[in-house]
Structures are given as C-alpha cells and as structure tokens.
Design an enzyme around this catalytic site. Structure first.
Site, short mmCIF file in Angstrom:
data_model
loop_
_atom_site.label_atom_id
_atom_site.label_comp_id
_atom_site.label_asym_id
_atom_site.label_seq_id
_atom_site.Cartn_x
_atom_site.Cartn_y
_atom_site.Cartn_z
N ASP A 1 0.85 -1.18 0.00
CA ASP A 1 0.00 0.00 0.00
C ASP A 1 0.89 1.23 0.00
O ASP A 1 2.02 1.19 0.51
CB ASP A 1 -0.93 0.02 1.22
N CYS B 1 -15.08 -1.56 -4.92
CA CYS B 1 -16.35 -1.45 -4.19
C CYS B 1 -17.19 -0.36 -4.83
O CYS B 1 -17.82 0.45 -4.15
CB CYS B 1 -16.12 -1.20 -2.70
N ASP C 1 4.07 2.79 -3.87
CA ASP C 1 3.03 3.28 -4.78
C ASP C 1 2.97 2.35 -5.99
O ASP C 1 3.97 2.18 -6.69
CB ASP C 1 3.36 4.70 -5.22
#
Length: 449
Positions: free
Chosen positions: A284, A390, A310
């Site tokens: 992350d 999502c 990144d």
C-alpha cells in the site's frame, strides 16, 4: 485552532453537539473517518451509539434534510455560521427520521447553540424546528417528487446509476439508505462456520450464515465485536460478505507467491493467508494505513511481507518477493483492489455522497488503468489477476476491464459463472443488498504463457 469541544472544556461533549461538529466538518470537505474518532473519545460510553446514529444518519439523509432546512430558513446562515446549518440538519434528522418526541428533541437541539457559543441563534433554530412540526404535511411532498431529495443522493450519481442500471438503480439507492449489517469472516484455519455459529447461539447472539461466502456470518444486531467469543484469539474478523469473495475467486494454492496490491487495512490479505499456505506480499502507498495491516495480521497470528510502495511507481521492487531469483518472473496471483469511488459502500460511509464529485470518476478511472497496467507487469505468465472495486459504476468496472483486454494481447478474461451478482460484458457486479452484502465488482484475468 478551533476547539472541537466548545468553551475550552475537557469534559464529555454532548452527543448532539458532537454530531453537529461532525456534519459541519463533512460539509467543509472532511471525511467522517477523520473527525469521528476524536469526537467519540469525548462522549460518554452510553451515548456513543446515539452520536453515531445522529452523525451517520444526518449525512445519509443530508440532501433531503438540507433542502428541508433551506425551506424553513427565511435567510441562509452566513459562511461563518455553517455549523448552525449543520445543527439544524441534525435537529431535523431527529424529527423526520428518528421520530424523536418533538418537544424533547427541539429543546435539546436548541440548547446546543449555547454549547457552541452561539446562543444568539437559539430563536432561529427553535422557530425552524417548530415550524417543521406544524407544517410537515405540506413541506414533505415536494421533496418526494425529486429523486435527489427523495433518495438523498447527489444528482450526478442518480443520473449515472439510472443510465447504467435502468432496472436496478432504484433498488441500489434504497439499499444505500439502509443501515449496513454486521458481517463476520470465520477464520477457517481455527474454526469452521457451523461450530462458530453454535458458539454464538450458546452466547445468546442471533446470527445466520452468509449465502455466497463459505466463511460469512451475519449478526442480527450490531455489538462490540471485541466481546465476541474468540475475537481476540483470531477466530473471526469483521468483513463484508462481498469482500470475502475475493479470496474464493483467487483460490490461493499452497506455495504460491501472491500479491495483495492496495492492501490496507488488510482484511483481504488476512483472508488470503487464512485460505492457504502461501507467500503473501501486501502493498500500500499509505504508510499510516499499513499499520492497520500489521495490527490485523498480528491479531490473527499471520505473517506477510508488508511493503510501502506506490503501485504507480516505475521502480522495479517486486522480484525479491516472487520466489527463487532464477525464476522470479512475477507473482502467481495478484489481488488488485484498486482505489475507487466507493459507490457500492455508501450505506457504510454516507459522507461519500456529500464528498464525491462527478469529475472524480474520470480521475479514478485513469489511476485504476495505470495501476492495472503496472500490476500486469508483476504477474508471471500463466498467472491470474483479480480486479476488484467497491464501486457500482461501469466506468470503473466492466468498461475498465474491456479496455484493458483490448490493449493487452496476453490478457484473457475468465468467465465468472457464479450464483451471485449479475454478469456484465466483463466480470460480475454485485449491488448493495438490504441485510446482505455491499456493492462490489470482480473480474478475473489470466495471463497467457
């Protein structure tokens, strides 16, 4: 710096005052994740549930309540008094949605003006709330005629959903206004689902098995999850059922080298490790959020390579995490849960509807495409990549994958013939479901040898 708690006092803050500060912060562009923790710490334990309901509910219904507030105000509050506008919204939420007794709710809300150091506004707040009590029968019908105020969603999102999903958009908007259920993921390395359900029953906790994930359990009532049997020992974690499908789709095999890109806060990383004896690398770009990954893995007694990087970086950092140096041509499998609009989890994060803008979507689509291209370079020939969001917007989902397959000669789309969601021209889309899973999208890609 403005004192969040009013009058310089370190004592417990009134939950209505706290909710007003939270809503005002969101109006100014902050997320609830940024403001709720510091406010909640100052609220008595017995009133935290009321505070959260006031805050989340006022944001959930903000577009409707904001329109109603404007109808009730003779003149809008000046810029320096936008916290008073937030207080009026919180007061209207109590009357229109919570159904609080008008006298008590109005009195308690008006008193917050004193806590805010703005007692001069008490007559205005009082007059607006009492006017609503007298005239609601004439005030509400115009709100119901406009889909923005009827469903309390921004106009741009209503239009996009209606265009993308002409048969489902109304159900999606309705589901977004429901409270999301509490869903658990059973750690099947330690206990099977039926056994854990029996433990819950023995503790007097009503629960049911999920329909699509073999590790999902829904609780009929929310609770302090840390008090659940075996939670501290890692028997269960909190994770939505739709998110749990990621590990099932990747189906990690023993000995595989797997990458969880964009991994924080680590729920899917943990589920992958619970699903097989694999070598996992969790990546992350946000070092602070990676602390959550470490915490989750520690509670579950799991281990992974946790890397702050990144995914859009040009740096070739991954070969050392792919196994034998002579054969480290990439990962066997990659979970790519990319940054997205989060339009599938609005019911859990109602401030999204206030903070997200139409122009954000194109920017997110560009970043997603870049991350997808980078991740593909890290996948070994013969490997599989699971793209996930999502979101419920095709621009971020099926359309993104169609474009990728068109430009990537060695990418093959795997058909997901499942009993959940609906098939798109690429991948499958799940919509938020009352008392069920969140909105999610999955597409599985195979890299030709």
């Amino acid at each position: 710096m403005q004192n969040l708690y009013g009058r310089g006092s370190a004592s417990a803050i009134n939950p209505r005052h706290a909710a007003t500060l939270a809503v005002a912060a969101v109006i100014s562009g902050q997320s609830l994740n940024q403001v709720i923790p510091s406010l909640e710490d100052r609220i008595d334990d017995g009133e935290r549930g009321f505070f959260r309901d006031l805050t989340l509910g006022s944001c959930r219904w903000y577009f409707r309540l904001n329109a109603l507030a404007k109808m009730l105000l003779k003149n809008p509050f000046p810029d320096e008094d936008q916290d008073l506008h937030a207080l009026l919204v919180v007061g209207l939420y109590q009357l229109t949605i919570q159904g609080k007794a008008p006298h008590a709710a109005v009195h308690a809300t008006v008193d917050v003006c004193e806590d805010m150091g703005k007692g001069y506004a008490k007559p205005v707040i009082n007059a607006c709330l009492r006017r609503y009590g007298r005239e609601y029968e004439s005030l509400l019908p115009p709100l119901d005629d406009n889909p923005v105020t009827a469903t309390s969603h921004p106009k741009w999102l209503v239009k996009m959903l209606k265009k993308a999903w002409p048969e489902q958009w109304q159900d999606v908007l309705a589901a977004n206004n429901e409270r999301a259920p509490l869903c658990l993921r059973v750690n099947q390395r330690q206990v099977d689902r039926d056994t854990y359900l029996a433990r819950l029953t023995a503790e007097g906790i009503d629960a049911r098995a999920g329909e699509f994930s073999d590790s999902a359990i829904y609780l009929y009532e929310s609770c302090d999850v840390t008090a659940l049997p075996g939670f501290i020992d890692g028997d269960v974690s909190v994770q939505d059922e739709a998110a749990q499908l990621a590990a099932q789709l990747i189906a990690p095999q023993a000995g595989e080298y797997v990458l969880d890109a964009c991994a924080a806060p680590g729920g899917k990383s943990a589920h992958l490790l619970e699903s097989g004896d694999i070598h996992l690398t969790a990546v992350d770009a946000d070092e602070a959020r990676l602390e959550r990954v470490h915490e989750n893995l520690a509670r579950l007694d799991l281990s992974a390579n946790v890397v702050c990087m990144d995914m859009c970086s040009d740096e070739v950092w991954w070969p050392e995490f792919c196994g034998d140096e002579a054969e480290n041509t990439g990962f066997d499998a990659i979970l790519l849960d990319v940054p997205c609009s989060a339009t599938g989890v609005i019911r859990r994060h109602p401030d999204i509807r206030m903070l997200r803008r139409r122009e954000d979507i194109a920017q997110l689509v560009a970043v997603q495409g870049e991350i997808l291209d980078r991740a593909w370079q890290m996948l070994k020939p013969g490997g599989r990549l699971l793209y996930a969001t999502c979101s419920v917007l095709p621009e971020e989902n099926s359309e993104q994958i169609v474009r990728f397959v068109d430009r990537q000669a060695d990418a093959t789309l795997v058909t997901l013939d499942k009993d959940w969601g609906i098939a798109c021209n690429a991948g499958r889309q799940l919509f938020p479901t009352p008392q069920g899973h969140d909105g999610f999208y999955y597409a599985l890609l195979h890299k030709q040898a």
